[in-house]
Design a protein around this motif. Structure first.
Motif, PDB file in Angstrom:
ATOM      1  N   LEU A 240      36.312 -43.690  40.914  1.00 21.75           N
ATOM      2  CA  LEU A 240      35.045 -43.262  40.326  1.00 21.75           C
ATOM      3  C   LEU A 240      33.954 -44.204  40.799  1.00 21.75           C
ATOM      4  N   SER A 266      35.388 -39.133  42.709  1.00 18.63           N
ATOM      5  CA  SER A 266      34.221 -38.449  42.154  1.00 18.63           C
ATOM      6  C   SER A 266      33.161 -39.472  41.779  1.00 18.63           C
ATOM      7  N   VAL A 268      29.956 -40.656  39.143  1.00 21.65           N
ATOM      8  CA  VAL A 268      29.617 -40.639  37.725  1.00 21.65           C
ATOM      9  C   VAL A 268      28.127 -40.918  37.603  1.00 21.65           C
ATOM     10  N   SER A 269      27.457 -40.147  36.782  1.00 19.68           N
ATOM     11  CA  SER A 269      26.002 -40.286  36.627  1.00 19.68           C
ATOM     12  C   SER A 269      25.668 -41.400  35.648  1.00 19.68           C
ATOM     13  N   CYS A 270      25.734 -42.617  36.131  1.00 22.03           N
ATOM     14  CA  CYS A 270      25.404 -43.782  35.310  1.00 22.03           C
ATOM     15  C   CYS A 270      25.226 -44.967  36.248  1.00 22.03           C
ATOM     16  N   ALA A 278      29.103 -44.725  30.299  1.00 24.87           N
ATOM     17  CA  ALA A 278      29.639 -43.356  30.214  1.00 24.87           C
ATOM     18  C   ALA A 278      31.113 -43.399  29.798  1.00 24.87           C
ATOM     19  N   ALA A 280      32.988 -41.833  27.605  1.00 27.47           N
ATOM     20  CA  ALA A 280      33.720 -40.579  27.435  1.00 27.47           C
ATOM     21  C   ALA A 280      34.153 -40.023  28.790  1.00 27.47           C
ATOM     22  N   ASP A 281      33.278 -40.118  29.789  1.00 29.89           N
ATOM     23  CA  ASP A 281      33.629 -39.655  31.136  1.00 29.89           C
ATOM     24  C   ASP A 281      34.774 -40.468  31.718  1.00 29.89           C
ATOM     25  N   ILE A 282      34.724 -41.778  31.495  1.00 32.51           N
ATOM     26  CA  ILE A 282      35.776 -42.647  32.044  1.00 32.51           C
ATOM     27  C   ILE A 282      37.100 -42.392  31.353  1.00 32.51           C
ATOM     28  N   LYS A 284      38.111 -39.642  29.944  1.00 30.46           N
ATOM     29  CA  LYS A 284      38.638 -38.361  30.398  1.00 30.46           C
ATOM     30  C   LYS A 284      39.228 -38.477  31.804  1.00 30.46           C
ATOM     31  N   ALA A 285      38.545 -39.199  32.687  1.00 29.88           N
ATOM     32  CA  ALA A 285      39.049 -39.364  34.043  1.00 29.88           C
ATOM     33  C   ALA A 285      40.390 -40.093  34.048  1.00 29.88           C
TER      34      ALA A 285
END
Length: 292
Positions: A240, A266, A268-270, A278, A280-282, A284-285
């Motif tokens: 990421l 991928s 990540v928008s941060c 981010a 929650a995104d991490i 989930k990944a």
């Protein structure tokens, strides 16, 4: 009082002669080890752990030379090589009862995780690397004026003496610079956590410099040997990153693909501190990685 990860137990675990790691552990289930980056400590994972600990044993150490872990004096290139630091993590997990485990790292911790994946494929089941390039690729990618973003890499690559003296003379300003310019969301690192990061770095200047110095020397040599031998990461790998590859003139996913047979890459928008900006995104990944 220093902030801690809520609900986690803290241990000092001996991983090598004269080296113990400050370690937070919590949850239950299949183990995953999370390694922090610069200029942070294990606290950077505090939000992600709240998710993963629901059904995993989550282990968050301070790396050797960082936080409240031991900081052996640099007595040669191996003291802070990523190989040595990876061996620390394998020993840590074994001491805690885990012969195999998933591993995720951010920044410096990602370089340790990368080396652990290459050196210990029988131990690392899944691997995640956040916002970094492998050491060899990083040095090859930096060039011209774009390399100015990595000025600290060149400063801390110098022989012992001058970099330590310069950084120690203005430690808080030096380390705070990265917390400020690398974060898209300054509120993601609250005051008490920021203060803990600065104190930890202020007390670890020689070992932090030694870690970076190793990445301009012996770590490159280790990567070169693996590249020449065609060695790759055998486990599922997730990378990421921020969307900074094009700005620096290279394609990060293509560079990572040369090292990983089973790669999910991928953006990540941060900012750089993605586990805090981010979470929650991490989380989930990482869960998607563990399901592969």
């Amino acid at each position: 009082m220093q902030p801690t990860i809520p609900g986690f137990d803290y241990h000092r675990v001996t991983v090598a002669d004269g080296v113990s790691l400050n370690t937070a552990a919590g949850g239950s289930g299949a183990p995953i080890v999370l390694l922090h980056g610069f200029p942070e400590t294990h606290l950077m994972w505090r939000h992600v752990t709240a998710d993963l600990a629901a059904d995993h044993t989550v282990i968050c150490p301070d790396l050797r030379g960082y936080g409240d872990s031991d900081k052996p004096q640099e007595d040669g290139p191996d003291t802070y090589s990523k190989r040595t630091m990876a061996n620390d993590i394998v020993a840590l997990a074994k001491k805690l009862g885990h012969d195999r485990f998933a591993l995720a790292g951010h920044d410096r911790g990602a370089l340790v995780a990368f080396r652990a994946g290459l050196d210990h494929p029988e131990v690392i089941t899944h691997l995640a690397c956040l916002d970094v390039l492998p050491t060899l690729d990083m040095w090859e990618a930096l060039h011209g004026t774009t390399a100015a973003v990595g000025f600290h890499l060149y400063l801390m690559a110098q022989p012992p003496g001058l970099p330590e003296q310069m950084i120690a003379a203005s430690a808080d300003a030096f380390f705070a610079h990265f917390l400020d310019v690398w974060a898209n969301d300054p509120d993601a690192i609250p005051g008490e956590v920021r203060a803990a990061y600065l104190e930890a770095c202020r007390n670890a200047v020689p070992s932090i410099v030694a870690d970076y110095r190793a990445s301009a020397g012996i770590d490159v040599e280790h990567d070169q040997l693996d590249r020449a031998a065609g060695n790759q990461l055998a486990m599922p790998v997730t990378v990421l990153q921020q969307d900074w590859g094009a700005a620096l003139g290279y394609e990060a996913a293509a560079l990572w693909a040369t090292w990983a047979r089973d790669l999910h890459h991928s953006t990540v928008s941060c900012g750089h501190f993605m586990a805090e900006e981010a979470p929650a995104d991490i989380a989930k990944a990482l869960r998607d990685l563990l399901a592969r």
